[in-house]
Scaffold this motif. Structure first.
Motif, short mmCIF file in Angstrom:
data_model
loop_
_atom_site.label_atom_id
_atom_site.label_comp_id
_atom_site.label_asym_id
_atom_site.label_seq_id
_atom_site.Cartn_x
_atom_site.Cartn_y
_atom_site.Cartn_z
N LEU A 100 0.81 -1.22 0.00
CA LEU A 100 0.00 0.00 0.00
C LEU A 100 0.84 1.27 0.00
N GLU A 101 2.16 1.11 0.15
CA GLU A 101 3.10 2.24 0.20
C GLU A 101 2.77 3.18 1.37
N ILE A 102 2.48 2.58 2.52
CA ILE A 102 2.23 3.34 3.74
C ILE A 102 3.51 3.36 4.57
N PRO A 103 4.05 4.53 4.90
CA PRO A 103 5.27 4.61 5.71
C PRO A 103 5.08 3.94 7.07
N GLY A 118 6.11 12.55 8.49
CA GLY A 118 5.47 13.58 7.70
C GLY A 118 3.96 13.55 7.69
N VAL A 119 3.37 13.11 8.81
CA VAL A 119 1.90 13.07 8.90
C VAL A 119 1.45 13.74 10.19
N THR A 120 0.19 14.14 10.22
CA THR A 120 -0.38 14.64 11.47
C THR A 120 -0.72 13.43 12.34
N PRO A 121 -0.68 13.57 13.67
CA PRO A 121 -0.90 12.42 14.55
C PRO A 121 -2.21 11.68 14.29
N ASP A 122 -3.27 12.42 13.93
CA ASP A 122 -4.56 11.76 13.73
C ASP A 122 -4.59 10.86 12.51
N LYS A 123 -3.58 10.97 11.66
CA LYS A 123 -3.49 10.11 10.48
C LYS A 123 -2.45 9.01 10.64
N MET A 124 -2.00 8.81 11.87
CA MET A 124 -1.02 7.75 12.15
C MET A 124 -1.65 6.67 13.02
#
Length: 223
Positions: A105-108, A160-166
Motif C-alpha cells: 500500500l506504500e504506507i510509511p 510527515g503526517v499529522t498524529p490523527d493520520k497515524m
C-alpha cells in the motif's frame, strides 16, 4: 467503525507487538527475582511494561527487601534475557504479513519503543528487517518516556503526517496511553502478559497484527 482520516503512516511498538519479548522478559525477570527470593508478579510486570529501562527497573527494585541500583538490575537482567533469546524469541502473529501489506500500500512505517537503540537494532537484525523501518525512535531519542506522548508525536513528525493520520500499534496500557495522548489512532493488541491493563482509551482492541479491523483501516481511502 469509519475512519474520517485515512491512515497515512503506522508506528509499531516493539516488545510484545513485533516480537514475543515480553514472554522472554517475564522469564528473565522471574529468574532475576528468584535469585533474591522473589517471583515475578503481574503488579511488577505491569509497572515495567512500556517504560524505559531505568524507569522499569526502579519499579522492580521497589519490590525487593533491599532496593538495588536499577542500572545494575537491568544489566543482570539483560544477561539472562540474552541467554534465553535463541530458545524463546519469536515474531508475533502476522508481523511479516502486515509489513508486506504496508509496503504493498506504500504506507510509511516506523518503530517507537521505550527500549534502547542497540536492543532494537539487535532484534530487527535477527530477522533481517532493520532496512524495512526507515524511521525508528528509542529511549535515547526522547526526553519523556511513555505514557508521555512525545515519542509518538515525534514519530508522526518524522513520517510527515499529522498524529490523527497515524496508526499506533501497542500491547501495553502504558503505550496505549502514550498513543492516545498524542492524538493518534490507537489499536491495542493485548497478550497474556499485558491483558490485565486498561485499554478502554484505545480506538480498537485487536486479536493480532492481521486483525480484519487493522487491514480494512489501512485499505480505506485506497480503494
Amino acid at each position: 467503525m469509519s475512519q474520517k482520516s485515512p491512515i497515512q503512516a503506522v508506528a509499531f511498538d516493539l516488545d510484545g507487538i513485533m516480537f514475543n519479548t515480553e514472554h522472554v522478559f517475564f522469564l528473565s525477570g522471574d529468574a532475576l527475582l528468584q535469585r533474591r527470593g522473589k517471583k515475578m508478579t503481574p503488579d511488577i510486570l505491569r509497572g515495567m511494561m512500556g517504560r524505559r529501562a531505568h524507569e522499569g527497573f526502579e519499579h522492580l527494585s521497589s519490590f525487593l527487601d533491599q532496593p538495588e541500583d536499577p542500572l545494575a538490575l537491568w544489566e543482570e537482567s539483560q544477561e539472562i534475557f540474552r541467554s534465553l533469546l535463541d530458545q524463546h524469541l519469536k515474531p508475533m502473529k502476522g508481523l511479516f504479513e502486515l509489513l508486506d501489506y504496508l509496503e504493498e500500500l506504500e504506507i510509511p512505517k516506523g518503530v517507537a519503543t521505550s527500549s534502547p537503540r542497540p536492543y532494537l537494532d539487535s532484534l530487527l537484525s535477527r530477522f533481517d528487517i532493520i532496512h524495512r523501518f526507515p524511521v525508528s525512535l528509542t529511549a535515547e531519542d526522547v526526553t519523556h518516556g511513555k505514557p508521555h506522548p512525545e515519542i509518538y508525536l515525534t514519530a508522526a513528525e518524522k513520517m510527515g503526517v499529522t498524529p490523527d493520520k497515524m496508526l499506533v500499534l501497542e500491547d501495553s496500557e502504558t503505550g496505549t496511553r502514550s498513543g492516545v495522548a498524542a492524538g493518534t489512532y490507537v489499536v491495542s493488541i493485548p497478550h497474556e502478559f499485558s491483558n490485565y491493563g486498561d485499554f478502554s482509551s484505545a480506538n480498537f482492541i485487536a486479536d493480532s497484527l492481521i486483525d480484519d479491523h487493522i487491514l480494512s483501516l489501512l485499505a480505506e481511502g485506497r480503494r
